[in-house]
Write an enzyme that holds these catalytic residues in place. Sequence first.
Site, PDB file in Angstrom:
ATOM      1  N   HIS A  79       0.818  -1.210   0.000  1.00 38.09           N
ATOM      2  CA  HIS A  79       0.000   0.000   0.000  1.00 38.09           C
ATOM      3  C   HIS A  79       0.852   1.261   0.000  1.00 38.09           C
ATOM      4  CE1 HIS A  79      -4.047   1.167  -0.097  1.00 38.09           C
ATOM      5  NE2 HIS A  79      -4.310   1.291   1.178  1.00 38.09           N
ATOM      6  N   TYR A 144      -2.573   9.971   6.134  1.00 33.07           N
ATOM      7  CA  TYR A 144      -2.969   8.575   5.946  1.00 33.07           C
ATOM      8  C   TYR A 144      -3.796   8.420   4.669  1.00 33.07           C
ATOM      9  CZ  TYR A 144      -0.943   7.343  10.394  1.00 33.07           C
ATOM     10  OH  TYR A 144      -0.054   7.135  11.402  1.00 33.07           O
TER      11      TYR A 144
END
Length: 276
Positions: A79, A144
Amino acid sequence: MSLLTTATPTTSAHFSAPLLPSSHAHRRCVAAPLGRIRRPRLVPVVASVPDPAAGPMEYTPWLIAGLGNPGNKYYGTRHNVSTDAAHLFVCIPTITVSFEVGFEMVDRIALEEGITMNTIQSKSLLGVGSIGEVPVLLVKPQSYMNYSGEAIGPLAAYYQVPLRHILLVYDDMSLPNGVLRIQRKGGHGRHNGLQNVIEQLDGRREFPRLSIGIGSPPGKMDTRAFLLQKFSSEERVQIDTALEQGVDAVRTLVLKGFSGSIERFNLVQKYKFHRV
């Protein structure tokens, strides 16, 4: 009010086209507080041509953002492929270094183009420089993955970057590991980070994106567990090769726009692992 028309800057950064910090500025690691960083000398530059057939060149910067999660625990995960190289040059103790495939790509670009990631603004780690003579702003959101738009939206507004020059780099489970794809525009494809960026840009989707294939979960493996998993040695080699090819593709896009070179790049990537 639209983020595309207004934003409140969080630092005194300067990036107004057609002026750009000299390519020699900020080459040294900076340990002093950001407020004491000396402003770089400004030099005139030209900007990119979004379409070679469209006419004269524009004085417009590019914002290249890798989507990922900040923190060492995400280093080398699927990711985070868009940002892993910045740790090579950041030495400001107050900055949290980020890692992931989107992050890795941004770091590779910074390394190849000599751009130092040493500024914090709008929940992001930034690097200001150029590709050729085209001004670029490299961005690694620290908000994030699922809140990437909260960083990118205000930056695009503050630096007056048009949608066609906002390039997002992110992981894509719909592509085989190590396969790249560049698109002019598109939806979010159920990618939470991309979806949040679209929301913060008032639902607009007409911005380019570079997808980095990371493969899909085997069997019934949980998607989140898959995304936070480290690459195997073979997969890592494929990703490293893809990052090298991605830097060249981004350079071509910034300097030449969506030309035939990008179309050929996508075709080669699509069949790169096919054996006759």
